[in-house]
Motif scaffolding. Structure first.
Motif, mmCIF file in Angstrom:
data_model
loop_
_atom_site.group_PDB
_atom_site.id
_atom_site.type_symbol
_atom_site.label_atom_id
_atom_site.label_comp_id
_atom_site.label_asym_id
_atom_site.label_seq_id
_atom_site.Cartn_x
_atom_site.Cartn_y
_atom_site.Cartn_z
ATOM 1 N N LYS A 205 -67.654 22.715 59.130
ATOM 2 C CA LYS A 205 -68.554 23.229 60.445
ATOM 3 C C LYS A 205 -68.075 24.367 61.242
ATOM 4 O O LYS A 205 -68.787 25.346 61.512
ATOM 5 C CB LYS A 205 -68.828 21.822 61.078
ATOM 6 N N ILE B 5 -66.799 25.380 53.260
ATOM 7 C CA ILE B 5 -68.257 25.048 54.111
ATOM 8 C C ILE B 5 -68.985 24.041 53.243
ATOM 9 O O ILE B 5 -69.139 24.225 52.205
ATOM 10 C CB ILE B 5 -68.900 26.159 54.688
ATOM 11 N N SER C 47 -73.677 22.978 56.256
ATOM 12 C CA SER C 47 -73.619 24.088 57.304
ATOM 13 C C SER C 47 -74.030 25.377 56.661
ATOM 14 O O SER C 47 -74.676 26.278 57.577
ATOM 15 C CB SER C 47 -71.929 24.055 57.125
#
Length: 433
Positions: free
Chosen positions: A349, A398, A402
Motif C-alpha cells: 500500500k 503492489i 492498490s
C-alpha cells in the motif's frame, strides 16, 4: 505378399502418406478466425476484447479475433450456441448453457445506482414509485436489477413498484441528464469514462447498495465491493465518501467444441502477457488465476484447464512440503507468517501511495507551466510511472487493490495534461494572431 496385391497396397500407402502430409501442412498454416461477443462499444467488455485481440494477434499471428458489439449476455450466449461466436464475455451470474465452458475470470464489475439530486433517492428502497432507467433487456445489468429489486421488496418484472425504462446506455444517460428518469442502474467496471462524464455533467449522485451478505444467501456469485472516494472525480470528489456496493465478476467463456490448442494459447496470453493487455486496458490488472478447486460457475474448457495445470507437480512433490510442515511448524511459526503478511500488505500500500504522490506532484506542475515541451516531458514521466507500477504489480510489490486506487489518479492526470496542452496551444495561437 502376392505380386497382384503389391501395386494396390503401394498406391494406398502413398495416398495415405500424401493425405496425412496435406492435413499436417494445412494445420500448420491454418489461421484461426474467432469472433468474441461483448456488449455495447461504449462498455468495458468491448474495450477489454479489443485489447485482448490486439495482444493475441501480436504473439499468435495465426489467431485472429474479431470483436462483435452485442446487446448483452443473452445475445452473447445465443451467438455462442449458433456458432456465430467462439468466445463471449458474460457476468458470473449469467445462467449458462450446457455447451458453454469457462476460460478465465476477468475483472470485477460493481452495481452503479445513480440518482438525480432532487429525486430524494438515498437508498434502493427509495426507488419505489420512481422512474428508473435500466440497460436493454437481455443484458446482464437488466437481469441483475430485477434480482436486486425482489430482494429489496420493490416488486418483480410482472408487478414492479416503480416505472422501469430499458434503454441503450447512451439514451439512458441522456434521460437522466434531461430529468426524464429519476435514477439509472448499470453494472460496470470502476472508473468507466462514460459514467465519470455523466456524474460530472448531471445533477446526480451515486447511491450505496448494502446488504451483500443477505443477498449472497440466494445469489452466492455476488461479492462485497466498494466505490472508493474520488473514483469518478478526485477534485470534487465523486463520490464524496467510499460507498459500499455489490459486485460480480466478468467471465470469458467459449463453446465446448472450441479448438483446445487455440483456447490454451488465448488463456496463456491472458496471464503470460497480462502487462501488455493492462497497458491498453488498465482495469485488466485485476485478472487473477483461479484458485485450486475454485468454481467459475461452469466447467472449464480443456484448453484453459491445460494452461492452469501446466505447473502442477505430481502428488508426492505437490504435498511433500505440507506433510513436512505438519510436523515442523507450530503456533509460533503461524503467528510469524501472519505478521509477515501484514507487513507485506503495508509495504504494497505504501508503495502505491508513493506513486500517487508523484502523480499529484505532476498534476500541480502541469497546472503551473505554459511550456509545451515541459508538458511533453510530464507525459513521458506519467507513462514511465505506469510502466513501473505494472511491473511492480506483476512481481507483487503492489496489490491489485492498490493498483486500482492508482489507476484513477493516473487517468485524471492524463485528462488534466490534455486539457492543459489545449489551453497552452490556444494561448499561443491567440498571441500569434
Amino acid at each position: 505378399m502376392q505380386p497382384k496385391f503389391t501395386l494396390p497396397f503401394v498406391l494406398l500407402s502413398v495416398l495415405a502418406a500424401i493425405g496425412f502430409t496435406v492435413q499436417w501442412v494445412h494445420s500448420q498454416n491454418r489461421v484461426h478466425q474467432l469472433v468474441i461477443a461483448t456488449g455495447s462499444k461504449e462498455g468495458e467488455y468491448y474495450a477489454f476484447a479489443e485489447a485482448l485481440a490486439t495482444v493475441v494477434s501480436r504473439h499468435h499471428p495465426k489467431i485472429k479475433i474479431t470483436v462483435k458489439e452485442t446487446a448483452g449476455a443473452q445475445e452473447n450466449l445465443e451467438l455462442l450456441d449458433q456458432k456465430a461466436a467462439q468466445l463471449a464475455i458474460v457476468q458470473s451470474d449469467t445462467p449458462s448453457r450446457p455447451t458453454a465452458r469457462a476460460v478465465a475470470y476477468l475483472f470485477p464489475e460493481v452495481f452503479h445506482l445513480v440518482a438525480r439530486a432532487n429525486s430524494q433517492i438515498q437508498s434502493v428502497q427509495d426507488l419505489r414509485g420512481k422512474r428508473v432507467a435500466l440497460m436493454p433487456k437481455g443484458s446482464g445489468s437488466y437481469n441483475l436489477f430485477w434480482l436486486l429489486s425482489q430482494h429489496y421488496g420493490l416488486g418483480s418484472q410482472a408487478q414492479p413498484g416503480f416505472t422501469p425504462l430499458p434503454l441503450p446506455p447512451q439514451q439512458a444517460y441522456a434521460a437522466l441528464q434531461q430529468g426524464d428518469v429519476d435514477a439509472l442502474f448499470r453494472v460496470m467496471a470502476l472508473g468507466n469514462p462514460a459514467m465519470s462524464e455523466l456524474l460530472k455533467t448531471s445533477r446526480s449522485q451515486l447511491v450505496a447498495i448494502d446488504q451483500v451478505d443477505s443477498l449472497r444467501l440466494s445469489l452466492p456469485y455476488l461479492e462485497a465491493s466498494t466505490i472508493p472516494k474520488g473514483t469518478y472525480d478526485g477534485a470534487g470528489p465523486i463520490p464524496p465518501e467510499t460507498l459500499p456496493v455489490v459486485g460480480v465478476r466478468a467471465v470469458l467463456i467459449t463453446g465446448e467444441d472450441a479448438n483446445t490448442e487455440v483456447i490454451q494459447e488465448i488463456t496463456r496470453t491472458l496471464f503470460d502477457f497480462r502487462n501488455e493487455i493492462v497497458a491498453i486496458y488498465p482495469r485488466a490488472a485485476t485478472m487473477r488465476l483461479p484458485e485450486s478447486g475454485e468454481n467459475l460457475g461452469l466447467p472449464l474448457h480443456p484448453g484453459a484447464q491445460a494452461f492452469y495445470d501446466k505447473d502442477r507437480p505430481i502428488f508426492l512433490v505437490e504435498y511433500a512440503e505440507p506433510i513436512g510442515l505438519m510436523f515442523s511448524v507450530g503456533v509460533l511459526a503461524v503467528s510469524g507468517l501472519w505478521q509477515l503478511r501484514l507487513w507485506l500488505q503495508g509495504r504494497q500500500k505504501n508503495r502505491a501511495d508513493l506513486y500517487n504522490q508523484k502523480i499529484l506532484a505532476l498534476i500541480e506542475q502541469m497546472q503551473q507551466t505554459e511550456d509545451l515541451d515541459e508538458l511533453e516531458a510530464i507525459r513521458t514521466q506519467l507513462f514511465e510511472i505506469l510502466r513501473r507500477v505494472v511491473i511492480d504489480l506483476d512481481i507483487d510489490k503492489i496489490s491489485p487493490e492498490s493498483f486500482q486506487s492508482f489507476v484513477f489518479p493516473w487517468e485524471v492526470a492524463m485528462t488534466t495534461l490534455r486539457h492543459r496542452e489545449m489551453i497552452v496551444m490556444n494561448q499561443r495561437t491567440y498571441q500569434n494572431n
